[in-house]
Design a protein around this motif. Sequence first.
Motif, mmCIF file in Angstrom:
data_model
loop_
_atom_site.group_PDB
_atom_site.id
_atom_site.type_symbol
_atom_site.label_atom_id
_atom_site.label_comp_id
_atom_site.label_asym_id
_atom_site.label_seq_id
_atom_site.Cartn_x
_atom_site.Cartn_y
_atom_site.Cartn_z
ATOM 1 N N PRO A 255 21.057 -9.718 11.856
ATOM 2 C CA PRO A 255 20.066 -9.176 10.919
ATOM 3 C C PRO A 255 19.194 -8.089 11.547
ATOM 4 O O PRO A 255 18.718 -7.192 10.854
ATOM 5 N N HIS A 256 19.034 -8.143 12.867
ATOM 6 C CA HIS A 256 18.240 -7.129 13.553
ATOM 7 C C HIS A 256 18.902 -5.753 13.507
ATOM 8 O O HIS A 256 18.249 -4.748 13.753
ATOM 9 N N HIS A 257 20.174 -5.673 13.168
ATOM 10 C CA HIS A 257 20.864 -4.386 13.016
ATOM 11 C C HIS A 257 20.562 -3.730 11.667
ATOM 12 O O HIS A 257 20.773 -2.533 11.505
ATOM 13 N N ILE A 258 20.098 -4.519 10.705
ATOM 14 C CA ILE A 258 19.873 -3.997 9.350
ATOM 15 C C ILE A 258 18.805 -2.908 9.338
ATOM 16 O O ILE A 258 18.904 -1.949 8.576
ATOM 17 N N CYS B 24 13.064 -5.971 12.089
ATOM 18 C CA CYS B 24 13.539 -7.341 11.963
ATOM 19 C C CYS B 24 13.562 -7.904 13.372
ATOM 20 O O CYS B 24 14.261 -7.380 14.241
ATOM 21 N N HIS B 25 12.766 -8.932 13.615
ATOM 22 C CA HIS B 25 12.779 -9.503 14.961
ATOM 23 C C HIS B 25 12.813 -11.025 14.913
ATOM 24 O O HIS B 25 12.408 -11.648 13.929
ATOM 25 N N TRP C 84 19.554 -15.743 17.464
ATOM 26 C CA TRP C 84 20.253 -15.078 16.368
ATOM 27 C C TRP C 84 21.467 -15.903 15.974
ATOM 28 O O TRP C 84 22.222 -16.364 16.833
ATOM 29 N N GLY C 85 21.654 -16.103 14.684
ATOM 30 C CA GLY C 85 22.823 -16.814 14.174
ATOM 31 C C GLY C 85 22.704 -18.322 14.190
ATOM 32 O O GLY C 85 23.667 -19.014 13.897
ATOM 33 N N SER C 86 21.522 -18.849 14.520
ATOM 34 C CA SER C 86 21.352 -20.298 14.620
ATOM 35 C C SER C 86 20.513 -20.868 13.486
ATOM 36 O O SER C 86 19.513 -20.274 13.083
ATOM 37 N N LEU C 87 20.926 -22.012 13.028
ATOM 38 C CA LEU C 87 20.185 -22.751 12.016
ATOM 39 C C LEU C 87 18.791 -23.075 12.554
ATOM 40 O O LEU C 87 18.639 -23.440 13.722
ATOM 41 N N VAL D 87 11.356 -12.520 11.393
ATOM 42 C CA VAL D 87 10.278 -11.795 10.722
ATOM 43 C C VAL D 87 10.815 -10.425 10.319
ATOM 44 O O VAL D 87 11.337 -9.676 11.148
ATOM 45 N N TRP D 88 10.695 -10.120 9.038
ATOM 46 C CA TRP D 88 11.160 -8.859 8.463
ATOM 47 C C TRP D 88 9.959 -8.012 8.053
ATOM 48 O O TRP D 88 9.012 -8.523 7.462
ATOM 49 N N THR D 89 10.025 -6.718 8.327
ATOM 50 C CA THR D 89 9.085 -5.749 7.765
ATOM 51 C C THR D 89 9.927 -4.822 6.910
ATOM 52 O O THR D 89 10.898 -4.223 7.401
ATOM 53 N N TYR D 90 9.603 -4.714 5.636
ATOM 54 C CA TYR D 90 10.438 -3.991 4.683
ATOM 55 C C TYR D 90 9.545 -3.298 3.654
ATOM 56 O O TYR D 90 8.338 -3.552 3.584
ATOM 57 N N ALA D 91 10.139 -2.424 2.864
ATOM 58 C CA ALA D 91 9.375 -1.694 1.849
ATOM 59 C C ALA D 91 10.051 -1.825 0.487
ATOM 60 O O ALA D 91 11.256 -1.584 0.366
ATOM 61 N N ILE D 92 9.254 -2.197 -0.502
ATOM 62 C CA ILE D 92 9.703 -2.224 -1.896
ATOM 63 C C ILE D 92 8.770 -1.312 -2.672
ATOM 64 O O ILE D 92 7.543 -1.493 -2.620
ATOM 65 N N ASP D 93 9.345 -0.326 -3.343
ATOM 66 C CA ASP D 93 8.557 0.664 -4.091
ATOM 67 C C ASP D 93 7.511 1.341 -3.209
ATOM 68 O O ASP D 93 6.394 1.604 -3.633
ATOM 69 N N GLY D 94 7.869 1.589 -1.945
ATOM 70 C CA GLY D 94 6.968 2.276 -1.024
ATOM 71 C C GLY D 94 5.879 1.408 -0.428
ATOM 72 O O GLY D 94 5.085 1.877 0.383
ATOM 73 N N ASN D 95 5.837 0.130 -0.804
ATOM 74 C CA ASN D 95 4.821 -0.791 -0.272
ATOM 75 C C ASN D 95 5.419 -1.612 0.864
ATOM 76 O O ASN D 95 6.369 -2.367 0.651
ATOM 77 N N THR D 96 4.839 -1.476 2.051
ATOM 78 C CA THR D 96 5.317 -2.234 3.202
ATOM 79 C C THR D 96 4.892 -3.687 3.067
ATOM 80 O O THR D 96 3.746 -3.986 2.735
#
Length: 151
Positions: A28-31, A42-43, A49-52, A57-66
């Motif tokens: 997911p850190h490659h996304i 994504c950290h 990584w890959g473990s149950l 933690v994701w930082t993303y933007a929807i409609d320009g809002n972080t």
Amino acid sequence: MVLAGKVQAETLIRAPADKFHEMFWKKPHHISNVSPQNVQKCHLHEGEWGSLGSVIVWTYAIDGNTQVAKEIVEAIDEKNNSITFKVIEGDILKKHKSFKILCQAIPKGDFTLVHWTLEYEKLNKDIPAPLKELGFLVHLNEHIYDHLIQA
């Protein structure tokens, strides 16, 4: 008054189901490299990584809002190319009591059917269904698909 719900979407991509699943399961850190305009960071907060049980933690933007979401990997099904994340902290929980993201990549001949499900419980009846969040994930499919076919 019903506050719990589920929204779903499916898209077809021309990439192997196992490779698409691997992006969310093990990489997911490659996304953030694949779709930097949508996912800034994504950290790994806890686990591997890959473990149950790992916390991401994701930082993303929807409609320009972080926005930020801390998620625990709740379920992994390697055979069925599915993964479930449960949001445990972040912006989405300002509007929801609970929020889960399920993704399954289903092989369909030369294509893969990517099935997204968002299960949620809203804090109140005035909060809309998370259709923007669902659209964000569907749009992310395109960027991952582009990356996978170039690899």
